[in-house]
Design a protein around this motif. Structure first.
Motif, PDB file in Angstrom:
ATOM      1  N   PHE A 197     -42.288  23.615 -10.537  1.00 27.22           N
ATOM      2  CA  PHE A 197     -42.773  22.877  -9.378  1.00 27.22           C
ATOM      3  C   PHE A 197     -41.768  23.053  -8.256  1.00 27.22           C
ATOM      4  O   PHE A 197     -40.562  22.927  -8.458  1.00 27.22           O
ATOM      5  CB  PHE A 197     -42.933  21.388  -9.711  1.00 27.22           C
ATOM      6  N   TYR A 198     -42.281  23.376  -7.078  1.00 30.51           N
ATOM      7  CA  TYR A 198     -41.467  23.563  -5.886  1.00 30.51           C
ATOM      8  C   TYR A 198     -41.818  22.446  -4.904  1.00 30.51           C
ATOM      9  O   TYR A 198     -42.822  22.536  -4.188  1.00 30.51           O
ATOM     10  CB  TYR A 198     -41.725  24.943  -5.273  1.00 30.51           C
ATOM     11  N   ARG A 204     -50.706  28.050  -9.025  1.00 32.43           N
ATOM     12  CA  ARG A 204     -51.945  27.397  -9.455  1.00 32.43           C
ATOM     13  C   ARG A 204     -52.644  26.807  -8.231  1.00 32.43           C
ATOM     14  O   ARG A 204     -52.011  26.578  -7.203  1.00 32.43           O
ATOM     15  CB  ARG A 204     -51.628  26.303 -10.474  1.00 32.43           C
ATOM     16  N   PRO A 205     -53.938  26.551  -8.326  1.00 30.88           N
ATOM     17  CA  PRO A 205     -54.650  26.013  -7.158  1.00 30.88           C
ATOM     18  C   PRO A 205     -54.251  24.581  -6.803  1.00 30.88           C
ATOM     19  O   PRO A 205     -54.336  24.196  -5.641  1.00 30.88           O
ATOM     20  CB  PRO A 205     -56.121  26.089  -7.565  1.00 30.88           C
ATOM     21  N   GLU A 206     -53.800  23.802  -7.798  1.00 33.99           N
ATOM     22  CA  GLU A 206     -53.387  22.430  -7.518  1.00 33.99           C
ATOM     23  C   GLU A 206     -52.112  22.448  -6.680  1.00 33.99           C
ATOM     24  O   GLU A 206     -51.295  23.347  -6.791  1.00 33.99           O
ATOM     25  CB  GLU A 206     -53.084  21.642  -8.803  1.00 33.99           C
ATOM     26  N   ARG A 207     -51.933  21.410  -5.873  1.00 36.73           N
ATOM     27  CA  ARG A 207     -50.741  21.289  -5.044  1.00 36.73           C
ATOM     28  C   ARG A 207     -50.254  19.844  -5.085  1.00 36.73           C
ATOM     29  O   ARG A 207     -51.042  18.912  -5.221  1.00 36.73           O
ATOM     30  CB  ARG A 207     -51.030  21.653  -3.577  1.00 36.73           C
ATOM     31  N   LEU A 241     -47.002  16.737  -5.803  1.00 36.97           N
ATOM     32  CA  LEU A 241     -46.360  16.024  -6.899  1.00 36.97           C
ATOM     33  C   LEU A 241     -47.350  15.286  -7.810  1.00 36.97           C
ATOM     34  O   LEU A 241     -47.251  15.407  -9.034  1.00 36.97           O
ATOM     35  CB  LEU A 241     -45.307  15.060  -6.325  1.00 36.97           C
ATOM     36  N   PRO A 242     -48.337  14.557  -7.266  1.00 34.95           N
ATOM     37  CA  PRO A 242     -49.287  13.881  -8.164  1.00 34.95           C
ATOM     38  C   PRO A 242     -50.036  14.870  -9.078  1.00 34.95           C
ATOM     39  O   PRO A 242     -50.248  14.582 -10.269  1.00 34.95           O
ATOM     40  CB  PRO A 242     -50.258  13.165  -7.216  1.00 34.95           C
ATOM     41  N   SER A 243     -50.398  16.024  -8.549  1.00 37.85           N
ATOM     42  CA  SER A 243     -51.094  17.030  -9.361  1.00 37.85           C
ATOM     43  C   SER A 243     -50.185  17.569 -10.456  1.00 37.85           C
ATOM     44  O   SER A 243     -50.629  17.803 -11.585  1.00 37.85           O
ATOM     45  CB  SER A 243     -51.580  18.188  -8.492  1.00 37.85           C
ATOM     46  N   PHE A 244     -48.904  17.769 -10.133  1.00 38.82           N
ATOM     47  CA  PHE A 244     -47.973  18.270 -11.138  1.00 38.82           C
ATOM     48  C   PHE A 244     -47.756  17.238 -12.242  1.00 38.82           C
ATOM     49  O   PHE A 244     -47.744  17.580 -13.427  1.00 38.82           O
ATOM     50  CB  PHE A 244     -46.645  18.670 -10.502  1.00 38.82           C
ATOM     51  N   ILE A 245     -47.601  15.981 -11.870  1.00 41.50           N
ATOM     52  CA  ILE A 245     -47.436  14.906 -12.863  1.00 41.50           C
ATOM     53  C   ILE A 245     -48.643  14.878 -13.799  1.00 41.50           C
ATOM     54  O   ILE A 245     -48.496  14.812 -15.024  1.00 41.50           O
ATOM     55  CB  ILE A 245     -47.267  13.530 -12.175  1.00 41.50           C
TER      56      ILE A 245
END
Length: 101
Positions: free
Chosen positions: A40-41, A56-59, A61-65
């Motif tokens: 995650f960047y 990945r298409p998601e962007r 912090l909430p999506s990474f969590i």
């Protein structure tokens, strides 16, 4: 505000959020956080799977969590190891991302 200063703020926010959610991570660079086979960047909000040619298409912090929590739970039920079990991986298996297990 410089991009570097903004990145530092976003990086600290991401690390605090990971800590609050009990997510184990490591910081290989000043711009990257790793959880298992995912990077995650925070500065751009991009998410990468190790070895993937594109983000990945998601962007964000909430999506990474959500991704980490979902993959961590599914990794516990799966008998098939993912690539983070390989000896060359410097991190840890995604199923071990959530602390307290």
């Amino acid at each position: 505000m410089s991009r570097y200063a903004e990145n530092n703020i976003l990086m600290k926010e991401a690390m605090q959020t990971f800590d609050a959610h009990g997510i184990r991570y490591w910081k290989p660079t000043a711009f990257q956080l790793k959880v298992g086979i995912y990077s995650f960047y925070p500065g751009k909000g991009t998410i990468y799977l190790d070895g993937a040619p594109e983000a990945r298409p998601e962007r964000g912090l909430p999506s990474f969590i959500e991704l980490v929590q979902r993959k961590s739970k599914s990794g516990l039920r799966s008998s098939r190891p993912d690539r983070s079990d390989t000896p060359g991986n410097q991190g840890f298996h995604i199923r071990d991302a959530m602390s307290g297990r």
